[in-house]
Design an enzyme around this catalytic site. Structure first.
Site, PDB file in Angstrom:
ATOM      1  CG  HIS A   1     -44.251  -9.403  45.046  1.00 43.58           C
ATOM      2  ND1 HIS A   1     -42.857  -8.997  45.438  1.00 43.58           N
ATOM      3  CD2 HIS A   1     -44.666  -8.267  44.242  1.00 43.58           C
ATOM      4  CE1 HIS A   1     -42.586  -7.871  45.036  1.00 43.58           C
ATOM      5  NE2 HIS A   1     -43.561  -7.289  44.139  1.00 43.58           N
TER       6      HIS A   1
ATOM      7  CB  THR B   1     -40.546 -10.114  48.114  1.00 41.12           C
ATOM      8  OG1 THR B   1     -42.009 -10.097  47.985  1.00 41.12           O
ATOM      9  CG2 THR B   1     -39.918  -8.784  47.626  1.00 41.12           C
ATOM     10  CE  LYS B   2     -44.832 -11.659  50.101  1.00 40.79           C
ATOM     11  NZ  LYS B   2     -44.748 -10.578  49.423  1.00 40.79           N
ATOM     12  CG  ASN B   3     -40.046 -18.541  50.916  1.00 44.10           C
ATOM     13  OD1 ASN B   3     -39.009 -17.727  51.076  1.00 44.10           O
ATOM     14  ND2 ASN B   3     -40.486 -18.766  52.138  1.00 44.10           N
TER      15      ASN B   3
END
Ligand SMILES: Cc1ncc(COP(=O)(O)O)c(C=O)c1O
Length: 227
Positions: free
Chosen positions: A180, A182-184
């Site tokens: 997603h 929002t992830k690294n």
């Protein structure tokens, strides 16, 4: 006033080129050249038996619940602090969630809280490596082995993080990743199921192809219906 964004999607610069290439190749759904590259990268760098890209970590968790064959009334132990999908995936298949307290230092499941929650109905133990910090997997592994309980790692936050030299996501029988924004590591929305126990490989491919009728039951149906 400075507006602080909730997150900034990680972009590295090749995105337009790769999207153009996929469009030019005429393959814009999954399992094309880029999916294969991702599988190769995940399997090669982590050393997992198999990786399967999914549309989200939520989807990978759903697959994990189907793969370990959760039945009505099975108990599954979770940390009391996580994202809803970690628990929903199992509860939607009839599992009873049993919550273990978390550690104040890492916000991960407290390994000392697990043993007292195990019952004859416990089917699995789902750990979350919160913010990519590994749970105490040595102790958790010992408990799981002693009671014959599956470990699933929700590694949504922790791709390439390590616990005592081992990559997170390579310790439980199954693990899930989130891509997603929002992830690294991100592709907008996406995820992966990592398979460490080879008994799940073939069925995972079938479930991922949305074929929830198992090959075996389909065979029985075929014989009964068509003679
Ligand atoms: C611990 C955890 N598990 C699962 C998920 C679900 O990930 P996705 O949005 O890829 O379905 C998240 C999302 O933030 C998460 O934080």
């Amino acid at each position: 006033m400075i507006k602080i964004p909730f997150n900034k999607p990680p972009l590295v610069g090749n995105e337009f080129e790769y999207m153009q290439q996929a469009i030019k190749d005429g393959h814009i759904s999954g399992d094309g050249t880029f999916t294969k590259k991702c599988h190769h990268l995940l399997e090669g760098s982590l050393g997992v038996v198999k990786s399967l890209l999914t549309t989200s970590c939520t989807h990978a968790l759903e697959m994990a619940a189907l793969l370990i064959d959760i039945q009505l009334g099975d108990e599954v132990i979770f940390p009391s602090f996580t994202f809803v999908s970690t628990v929903n995936a199992f509860v939607l298949r009839g599992a009873i969630p049993v919550f273990a307290d978390i550690r104040p230092d890492t916000l991960n499941i407290d390994e000392n809280e697990i043993q007292k929650l195990i019952s004859p109905k416990t089917k699995a133990l789902v750990v979350v490596h919160y913010a990519g910090v590994g749970c105490e997997m040595d102790e958790i592994g010992e408990i799981a082995e002693h009671y014959g309980v599956e470990i699933i790692e929700d590694n949504a936050h922790g791709l390439f993080g390590k616990y005592k030299g081992r990559y997170l996501g390579t310790i439980g029988s199954l693990a899930t990743q989130s891509f997603h924004e929002t992830k690294n590591f991100s592709c907008g929305e996406g995820g992966a199921l990592l398979i460490n126990d080879p008994q799940y490989s073939e069925r995972a491919e079938i479930i991922r192809e949305k074929e929830l009728i198992e090959a075996g039951s389909l065979g029985v149906w075929w014989i009964n219906t068509l003679g």
